[in-house]
Design a protein around this motif. Structure first.
Motif, PDB file in Angstrom:
ATOM      1  N   ASP A  13       0.836  -1.205   0.000  1.00 42.32           N
ATOM      2  CA  ASP A  13       0.000   0.000   0.000  1.00 42.32           C
ATOM      3  C   ASP A  13       0.870   1.254   0.000  1.00 42.32           C
ATOM      4  O   ASP A  13       0.531   2.255  -0.646  1.00 42.32           O
ATOM      5  CB  ASP A  13      -0.912   0.006   1.229  1.00 42.32           C
ATOM      6  CG  ASP A  13      -1.990  -1.072   1.159  1.00 42.32           C
ATOM      7  OD1 ASP A  13      -2.268  -1.542   0.042  1.00 42.32           O
ATOM      8  OD2 ASP A  13      -2.530  -1.437   2.214  1.00 42.32           O
ATOM      9  N   SER A  16       2.073   1.887  -3.483  1.00 39.71           N
ATOM     10  CA  SER A  16       0.951   2.322  -4.330  1.00 39.71           C
ATOM     11  C   SER A  16       0.642   3.797  -4.108  1.00 39.71           C
ATOM     12  O   SER A  16       0.432   4.563  -5.060  1.00 39.71           O
ATOM     13  CB  SER A  16      -0.290   1.482  -4.037  1.00 39.71           C
ATOM     14  OG  SER A  16      -0.130   0.161  -4.491  1.00 39.71           O
ATOM     15  N   LEU A  17       0.597   4.206  -2.850  1.00 40.27           N
ATOM     16  CA  LEU A  17       0.313   5.612  -2.532  1.00 40.27           C
ATOM     17  C   LEU A  17       1.444   6.513  -3.007  1.00 40.27           C
ATOM     18  O   LEU A  17       1.207   7.648  -3.428  1.00 40.27           O
ATOM     19  CB  LEU A  17       0.098   5.780  -1.027  1.00 40.27           C
ATOM     20  CG  LEU A  17      -1.195   5.172  -0.475  1.00 40.27           C
ATOM     21  CD1 LEU A  17      -1.199   5.195   1.052  1.00 40.27           C
ATOM     22  CD2 LEU A  17      -2.412   5.923  -1.014  1.00 40.27           C
ATOM     23  N   TYR A  18       2.682   5.994  -2.951  1.00 32.89           N
ATOM     24  CA  TYR A  18       3.804   6.803  -3.445  1.00 32.89           C
ATOM     25  C   TYR A  18       3.708   7.010  -4.954  1.00 32.89           C
ATOM     26  O   TYR A  18       3.908   8.124  -5.455  1.00 32.89           O
ATOM     27  CB  TYR A  18       5.137   6.137  -3.086  1.00 32.89           C
ATOM     28  CG  TYR A  18       6.303   6.918  -3.651  1.00 32.89           C
ATOM     29  CD1 TYR A  18       6.701   8.113  -3.062  1.00 32.89           C
ATOM     30  CD2 TYR A  18       6.969   6.492  -4.799  1.00 32.89           C
ATOM     31  CE1 TYR A  18       7.745   8.854  -3.597  1.00 32.89           C
ATOM     32  CE2 TYR A  18       8.015   7.218  -5.338  1.00 32.89           C
ATOM     33  CZ  TYR A  18       8.403   8.407  -4.733  1.00 32.89           C
ATOM     34  OH  TYR A  18       9.427   9.155  -5.277  1.00 32.89           O
ATOM     35  N   GLU A  20       1.161   7.092  -6.758  1.00 31.17           N
ATOM     36  CA  GLU A  20       0.086   8.052  -7.033  1.00 31.17           C
ATOM     37  C   GLU A  20       0.359   9.417  -6.407  1.00 31.17           C
ATOM     38  O   GLU A  20      -0.423  10.343  -6.592  1.00 31.17           O
ATOM     39  CB  GLU A  20      -1.234   7.496  -6.498  1.00 31.17           C
ATOM     40  CG  GLU A  20      -1.663   6.203  -7.177  1.00 31.17           C
ATOM     41  CD  GLU A  20      -2.887   5.582  -6.514  1.00 31.17           C
ATOM     42  OE1 GLU A  20      -3.611   6.317  -5.816  1.00 31.17           O
ATOM     43  OE2 GLU A  20      -3.111   4.371  -6.675  1.00 31.17           O
ATOM     44  N   GLN A  21       1.463   9.522  -5.638  1.00 33.30           N
ATOM     45  CA  GLN A  21       1.837  10.760  -4.948  1.00 33.30           C
ATOM     46  C   GLN A  21       0.692  11.283  -4.078  1.00 33.30           C
ATOM     47  O   GLN A  21       0.306  12.450  -4.146  1.00 33.30           O
ATOM     48  CB  GLN A  21       2.310  11.819  -5.941  1.00 33.30           C
ATOM     49  CG  GLN A  21       3.697  11.542  -6.514  1.00 33.30           C
ATOM     50  CD  GLN A  21       4.808  11.666  -5.467  1.00 33.30           C
ATOM     51  OE1 GLN A  21       5.209  12.769  -5.095  1.00 33.30           O
ATOM     52  NE2 GLN A  21       5.307  10.526  -4.987  1.00 33.30           N
ATOM     53  N   LYS A  22       0.185  10.391  -3.251  1.00 29.60           N
ATOM     54  CA  LYS A  22      -0.886  10.751  -2.330  1.00 29.60           C
ATOM     55  C   LYS A  22      -0.345  10.905  -0.920  1.00 29.60           C
ATOM     56  O   LYS A  22       0.638  10.261  -0.539  1.00 29.60           O
ATOM     57  CB  LYS A  22      -1.994   9.684  -2.352  1.00 29.60           C
ATOM     58  CG  LYS A  22      -2.798   9.657  -3.649  1.00 29.60           C
ATOM     59  CD  LYS A  22      -3.944   8.657  -3.563  1.00 29.60           C
ATOM     60  CE  LYS A  22      -4.806   8.678  -4.822  1.00 29.60           C
ATOM     61  NZ  LYS A  22      -5.910   7.682  -4.742  1.00 29.60           N
ATOM     62  N   GLU A  23      -0.999  11.764  -0.149  1.00 29.07           N
ATOM     63  CA  GLU A  23      -0.646  11.911   1.254  1.00 29.07           C
ATOM     64  C   GLU A  23      -1.183  10.712   2.034  1.00 29.07           C
ATOM     65  O   GLU A  23      -2.169  10.098   1.630  1.00 29.07           O
ATOM     66  CB  GLU A  23      -1.235  13.217   1.808  1.00 29.07           C
ATOM     67  CG  GLU A  23      -0.707  14.477   1.147  1.00 29.07           C
ATOM     68  CD  GLU A  23       0.768  14.731   1.437  1.00 29.07           C
ATOM     69  OE1 GLU A  23       1.386  13.970   2.228  1.00 29.07           O
ATOM     70  OE2 GLU A  23       1.319  15.688   0.868  1.00 29.07           O
ATOM     71  N   LYS A  26       3.393  10.887   0.270  1.00 27.91           N
ATOM     72  CA  LYS A  26       4.085  11.919  -0.504  1.00 27.91           C
ATOM     73  C   LYS A  26       4.976  12.783   0.373  1.00 27.91           C
ATOM     74  O   LYS A  26       6.069  13.204  -0.044  1.00 27.91           O
ATOM     75  CB  LYS A  26       3.037  12.782  -1.223  1.00 27.91           C
ATOM     76  CG  LYS A  26       3.597  13.953  -2.012  1.00 27.91           C
ATOM     77  CD  LYS A  26       2.451  14.742  -2.636  1.00 27.91           C
ATOM     78  CE  LYS A  26       2.964  15.995  -3.337  1.00 27.91           C
ATOM     79  NZ  LYS A  26       1.843  16.776  -3.921  1.00 27.91           N
ATOM     80  N   ASP A  32       8.274  15.697  -5.588  1.00 25.48           N
ATOM     81  CA  ASP A  32       7.015  15.205  -6.144  1.00 25.48           C
ATOM     82  C   ASP A  32       7.316  14.692  -7.550  1.00 25.48           C
ATOM     83  O   ASP A  32       7.560  15.478  -8.472  1.00 25.48           O
ATOM     84  CB  ASP A  32       5.984  16.334  -6.186  1.00 25.48           C
ATOM     85  CG  ASP A  32       4.633  15.880  -6.734  1.00 25.48           C
ATOM     86  OD1 ASP A  32       4.568  14.791  -7.339  1.00 25.48           O
ATOM     87  OD2 ASP A  32       3.647  16.613  -6.567  1.00 25.48           O
ATOM     88  N   THR A  34       5.504  13.512  -9.751  1.00 25.18           N
ATOM     89  CA  THR A  34       4.490  13.764 -10.786  1.00 25.18           C
ATOM     90  C   THR A  34       4.625  15.163 -11.381  1.00 25.18           C
ATOM     91  O   THR A  34       3.970  15.479 -12.372  1.00 25.18           O
ATOM     92  CB  THR A  34       3.067  13.595 -10.212  1.00 25.18           C
ATOM     93  OG1 THR A  34       2.853  14.543  -9.154  1.00 25.18           O
ATOM     94  CG2 THR A  34       2.862  12.188  -9.692  1.00 25.18           C
ATOM     95  N   TYR A 270       0.632   6.654  10.898  1.00 25.79           N
ATOM     96  CA  TYR A 270      -0.394   6.596   9.850  1.00 25.79           C
ATOM     97  C   TYR A 270      -0.827   5.161   9.555  1.00 25.79           C
ATOM     98  O   TYR A 270      -1.547   4.907   8.581  1.00 25.79           O
ATOM     99  CB  TYR A 270       0.127   7.244   8.569  1.00 25.79           C
ATOM    100  CG  TYR A 270       0.241   8.756   8.650  1.00 25.79           C
ATOM    101  CD1 TYR A 270      -0.877   9.565   8.474  1.00 25.79           C
ATOM    102  CD2 TYR A 270       1.470   9.362   8.909  1.00 25.79           C
ATOM    103  CE1 TYR A 270      -0.777  10.949   8.545  1.00 25.79           C
ATOM    104  CE2 TYR A 270       1.574  10.746   8.974  1.00 25.79           C
ATOM    105  CZ  TYR A 270       0.443  11.531   8.797  1.00 25.79           C
ATOM    106  OH  TYR A 270       0.549  12.909   8.869  1.00 25.79           O
TER     107      TYR A 270
END
Length: 542
Positions: A13, A16-18, A20-23, A26, A32, A34, A270
Motif C-alpha cells: 500500500d 501504491s500511494l507513493y 500516485e503521490q498521495k498523502e 508523498k 514530487d 508527478t 499513519y
C-alpha cells in the motif's frame, strides 16, 4: 514485441500511494515525481553540490576493465567526468545468472530513464548500476527457479550457507558452477540458442573467481551496447573514495539513527509498518572482522563502538584510525548505503522497487540531518512477459489478465471444475454420507443403551464406509480432471508463467529462460521499445 499498459496495485500500500503521490506518503520524500519540472529541480539541486566526478569515473573505469565493454560504455565514463553530468542509479545484489527478472527490469529502467532525461535536459545523464557486493545473505542469491513439469523448481547452488562473508568475497568451484548451469538449462530445454549461450557462460565461469564478478560479466555482456556503467560496492578503490564519508557517518551515527527512528514513528502513526529494523544505538555500519561482517552499535556516551555478538569493542578515536588504514573493512547497511550513494554520485534519480520505496521513505529526516536531499525515487518498471501461446490460452478461456496478475488463477480453475462436475453424482454421494451418519447415529444411540461394548465397532464400521465414499469422491474428481486435462493444463500453464508460486512473474522467472528461447535479440528488442514511467504495469507480448 508489443507493449500494453494496465494499472494494477503495487505489492505494498505504501508503494501504491507513493506512485500516485498521495498523502501522507508523498510527504515522506523530498520531490514530487508527478511534477513536470521534477528533474529540472533536481538537476539544479545537484549542480549546487560538489562531487569528485573524476574520482568516481576512474574507479568505475578500473572496476569495469575486465568485463565486456563497447564504445558506448567508454563514452559513458567520459560523460561522467563532465562537471555538468548526472546519473540515474539503482542497484541489486549479485544473483546467480542475474537472479529474478526484476534485476533486468531495474537495469532497463535505469538505462531508459537516463536516455530520456539526457534528451530532455540536454545534459549528460549516465546510467549506473550499483552492485551490492557488500551484502552477505548468500541464501537470497544462491538459486534460481525453473520449470519442472507443472511447477517451478528451486535450483540451488551449493555453498557455505553459514558464512557471513560479503558476496564479493564468495568464490565458487568452477566445475560445480558449470554443472549447476547445465542443470538449469536442462530444465529450460535445448533450443536454437542453447549451445551458444552455454558456451559463453562456460567461458565466463572459467574467467572469474567470485559470484559478483560472474554477475558483472553477464550484465555487461547483455547491456554493454547501452552505455551502462556498473560498480561493485565492495570494490577496494571505491572504499578509498568512501573513506571521508565513512568518517562523517561515524561522527553523525547517533543523529542519523535518531532521525530514522523519528521518521519511522511518524510513518507508523499513519498505520504503516516500519521496514528497517534497527536498534536505538545502531551505528548503521558493518566492520569486516575475520572475514565476517559484524554490525556496529555505538555506546550511549558516544566514546566507543561495539559488536556484542562478536565480542568486539573499539574507541571512537581508534575506529577513525582503522578507517584511515583499512577503509575496505567498512561497509554500509540499508540506512547508510543510500546516503553513501548520494555523496558519491550526482544522482538525477534513483530507480527503486516497491520494497526500496518503503525504506527510502524512512530516510528523509536522516538526509535532512546531513543537509542534503534524497533524489527523486522513481519506481522501476514492472513488467510481465507473455508469449503468443499463453496469450491464446487466456483468450480461449476468457480470462482477465488483470485478475490473473493480481489474484492468480485458482478461483477460475475451481469454477471450471465445479461447472464441469456431475452435480447429480455429487448430490448422491453427499446424501449417502448424510444418510449413513444419521443411521449410524441411531445405531450407536441404541447400542449405548443396550450393548455399549459394540459402540467402538459401530464407530469403526461407520468410519470404514465414510472412507470408502471419500475414496469414491477422490476417484471421481481424478476422473473429472483426466477428462478435462487439456483445459486444466492451459490453466496451469497460464498460472506457471504469469503468477508462479502465487508470486509475480518477475520474482520467480529468470532472464535466461527467454534468452534460451530468443537469444540476445530478446534484450535488444526489449531496449528498442519506448517506455513511460507512469507507474503502470507493462505487458510485453513476445
Amino acid at each position: 514485441m508489443k507493449i500494453e499498459s494496465i494499472v494494477i496495485p503495487a505489492t505494498s500500500d505504501f508503494a501504491s500511494l507513493y506512485i500516485e503521490q498521495k498523502e501522507p506518503v508523498k510527504g515522506f520524500f523530498h520531490y514530487d515525481i508527478t511534477e513536470n519540472t521534477v528533474f529540472e529541480q533536481r538537476y539544479h539541486d545537484v549542480m549546487g553540490r560538489d562531487f569528485d566526478r573524476a574520482g568516481i569515473a576512474n574507479c568505475i573505469e578500473e572496476y569495469m576493465e575486465k568485463f565486456p565493454q563497447s564504445e558506448h560504455t567508454k563514452k559513458s565514463i567520459e560523460k561522467l567526468r563532465n562537471e555538468g553530468s548526472t546519473v540515474v542509479i539503482g542497484g541489486q545484489q549479485a544473483g546467480l545468472l542475474t537472479g529474478p527478472l526484476y534485476t533486468i527490469h531495474k537495469i532497463v529502467s535505469i538505462i531508459k530513464l537516463a536516455q530520456q532525461q539526457e534528451k530532455l535536459l540536454e545534459k549528460p545523464v549516465v546510467p549506473v548500476f550499483w552492485i551490492a557486493g557488500e551484502d552477505h545473505d548468500f541464501l537470497e542469491i544462491n538459486h534460481i527457479y525453473a520449470e519442472a513439469g507443472q511447477t517451478m523448481k528451486k535450483i540451488s547452488f551449493a555453498g557455505n550457507l553459514d558464512e557471513k562473508r560479503m558476496t564479493s568475497d564468495i568464490s565458487y568451484d568452477k566445475a560445480e558452477m558449470r554443472k549447476w548451469v547445465e542443470r538449469v538449462f536442462m530444465h529450460f530445454g535445448e533450443r536454437k540458442h542453447t549451445k551458444e549461450i552455454l558456451s559463453t557462460l562456460h567461458k565466463s565461469i572459467l574467467k572469474y573467481e567470485t559470484i559478483t564478478d560472474l554477475f558483472s560479466d553477464i550484465i555487461m555482456s547483455l547491456f554493454k551496447e547501452y552505455g551502462l556503467l556498473i560498480i561493485d560496492s565492495a570494490h577496494p578503490s571505491l572504499r578509498q573514495l568512501e573513506q571521508p564519508y565513512f568518517a562523517k557517518l561515524i561522527d553523525n551515527c547517533s543523529e542519523i539513527t535518531d532521525a530514522v527512528l523519528n521518521q519511522q514513528e511518524s510513518i507508523m502513526g499513519y498505520g504503516f509498518n516500519k521496514v528497517i529494523e534497527m536498534d536505538k544505538n545502531a551505528a548503521n555500519l558493518f566492520y569486516y572482522l575475520d572475514n565476517e561482517r559484524i554490525l556496529l552499535d555505538y555506546h550511549a556516551d558516544g566514546n566507543y563502538f561495539e559488536a556484542k555478538k562478536a565480542n568486539f569493542q573499539i574507541k571512537k578515536e581508534d575506529i577513525h584510525n582503522l578507517l584511515r588504514a583499512y577503509p575496505e573493512r567498512f561497509s554500509n547497511n540499508v540506512v547508510t548505503r543510500p546516503i553513501m550513494q548520494e555523496w558519491l554520485f550526482p544522482s538525477l534519480a534513483f530507480i527503486a522497487g516497491p520494497g526500496e520505496i518503503a525504506y527510502w521513505g524512512e530516510l528523509k529526516l536522516a538526509f535532512d540531518t546531513l543537509k542534503f536531499k534524497m533524489p527523486p525515487i522513481i519506481p522501476r518498471m514492472n513488467m510481465t512477459f507473455i508469449d503468443a501461446a499463453i496469450e491464446r490460452d487466456i483468450v480461449e478461456l476468457e480470462l482477465s489478465l488483470r485478475d490473473i496478475l493480481t489474484q492468480g488463477i485458482d478461483s477460475n480453475k475451481t469454477n471450471f471444475l465445479e461447472t464441469a462436475a456431475d452435480k447429480d453424482l455429487d448430490n448422491m454421494l453427499d446424501q449417502t454420507k448424510d444418510f449413513l451418519e444419521g443411521q449410524y447415529g441411531s445405531i450407536i444411540n441404541r447400542l449405548e443403551e443396550n450393548d455399549r461394548g459394540l459402540v467402538p465397532l459401530a464407530r469403526k464400521n461407520l468410519s470404514f464406509h465414510m472412507n470408502q465414499i471419500d475414496f469414491l469422491i477422490r476417484k471421481a474428481n481424478m476422473s473429472l480432471e483426466t477428462k478435462h486435462k487439456t483445459i486444466l493444463d492451459k490453466y496451469n500453464r497460464i498460472e506457471q508463467h504469469l503468477r508462479p508460486l502465487s508470486s509475480p512473474q518477475e520474482r520467480i522467472w529468470n532472464v535466461f529462460y527467454y534468452l534460451n528461447e530468443m537469444g540476445e535479440e530478446f534484450i535488444h528488442q526489449l531496449m528498442m521499445e519506448n517506455y513511460e514511467f507512469d507507474g503502470a504495469h507493462k505487458i510485453i507480448k513476445l
